[in-house]
Design a protein around this motif. Sequence first.
Motif, mmCIF file in Angstrom:
data_model
loop_
_atom_site.group_PDB
_atom_site.id
_atom_site.type_symbol
_atom_site.label_atom_id
_atom_site.label_comp_id
_atom_site.label_asym_id
_atom_site.label_seq_id
_atom_site.Cartn_x
_atom_site.Cartn_y
_atom_site.Cartn_z
ATOM 1 N N ILE A 1 34.708 40.618 46.440
ATOM 2 C CA ILE A 1 33.894 41.780 46.288
ATOM 3 C C ILE A 1 33.747 42.412 47.315
ATOM 4 C CG2 ILE A 1 31.243 42.005 46.004
ATOM 5 C CD1 ILE A 1 30.567 38.299 45.499
ATOM 6 N N LYS B 1 36.610 45.005 46.230
ATOM 7 C CA LYS B 1 36.127 46.024 44.888
ATOM 8 C C LYS B 1 35.561 47.231 45.209
ATOM 9 C CE LYS B 1 38.526 42.879 42.045
ATOM 10 N NZ LYS B 1 38.096 41.611 40.585
ATOM 11 N N GLN B 2 34.260 46.881 46.108
ATOM 12 C CA GLN B 2 33.505 47.664 46.429
ATOM 13 C C GLN B 2 33.569 49.339 47.920
ATOM 14 O OE1 GLN B 2 30.957 47.063 44.463
ATOM 15 N NE2 GLN B 2 32.553 45.333 44.405
ATOM 16 N N LYS B 3 33.542 50.564 47.202
ATOM 17 C CA LYS B 3 33.150 51.357 47.677
ATOM 18 C C LYS B 3 32.080 51.960 48.925
ATOM 19 C CE LYS B 3 35.961 54.233 44.138
ATOM 20 N NZ LYS B 3 36.890 53.005 44.069
ATOM 21 N N THR B 4 31.568 51.065 49.174
ATOM 22 C CA THR B 4 30.268 51.429 49.768
ATOM 23 C C THR B 4 30.142 49.776 49.932
ATOM 24 O OG1 THR B 4 29.654 53.674 48.771
ATOM 25 C CG2 THR B 4 27.801 52.004 50.460
ATOM 26 N N PHE C 1 27.842 43.246 50.367
ATOM 27 C CA PHE C 1 28.319 43.898 49.097
ATOM 28 C C PHE C 1 27.706 43.474 48.147
ATOM 29 C CE2 PHE C 1 30.965 43.474 53.132
ATOM 30 C CZ PHE C 1 31.454 44.129 52.826
ATOM 31 N N CYS C 2 27.224 45.060 47.498
ATOM 32 C CA CYS C 2 27.310 44.417 45.695
ATOM 33 C C CYS C 2 27.903 45.177 45.131
ATOM 34 C CB CYS C 2 25.946 45.489 45.908
ATOM 35 S SG CYS C 2 24.746 45.469 44.516
ATOM 36 N N ASP C 3 28.085 43.854 44.458
ATOM 37 C CA ASP C 3 28.570 44.312 42.437
ATOM 38 C C ASP C 3 27.391 44.704 41.405
ATOM 39 O OD1 ASP C 3 30.103 44.535 40.716
ATOM 40 O OD2 ASP C 3 31.366 41.540 40.999
ATOM 41 N N ASN C 4 27.889 46.067 41.318
ATOM 42 C CA ASN C 4 26.884 46.487 41.156
ATOM 43 C C ASN C 4 27.035 45.897 39.253
ATOM 44 O OD1 ASN C 4 24.503 47.989 42.164
ATOM 45 N ND2 ASN C 4 25.495 50.093 42.121
ATOM 46 N N GLN D 1 33.538 51.823 52.606
ATOM 47 C CA GLN D 1 34.617 49.564 53.030
ATOM 48 C C GLN D 1 34.465 50.289 54.495
ATOM 49 O OE1 GLN D 1 37.679 50.781 49.763
ATOM 50 N NE2 GLN D 1 37.472 49.282 49.642
ATOM 51 N N GLY E 1 25.967 39.801 44.781
ATOM 52 C CA GLY E 1 26.312 40.273 46.417
ATOM 53 C C GLY E 1 26.555 39.337 46.921
#
Length: 140
Positions: A12, A15-18, A71-74, A37, A79
Amino acid sequence: MIRNPEQTVGNIADKQKTAFIGSVDEQGFPNIKAMLQPRKREGIKTFYFTTNTSSMRVAQYGKNKQACVYFCDNRFFRGVLLRGTMEVLHDPASKEMIWREGDTEYYPEGVTDPDYCVLRFTASSGRYYSNYHSEEFTVE
């Protein structure tokens, strides 16, 4: 049950940009900030971010090291919250370790820019959310 926290959380995070970091202000209120990130991670225990020495967050971590990273995987609505401490690092080795080409856009004087520092987050526990279920875990 989260079978492999290191792999699940690591995937997770990668793979997140934020990432969202949390600090505590002088009145005891939580403060959340979106960040790029992490520049580097060591398992799910240690994460490194770049920031400005002059930032409000650096001042807050100087007074209270308690912190969190989220971290949030929309895409899959899942998350992970990591709880721990945040240290502000100014040493040349830490700054050089995560410096990237193009960082002069934010730090015009380069890796030795006095307004450039490193945040090192060290996790102790976490909470993972997926499929309408939350689960606590310890970070080893």
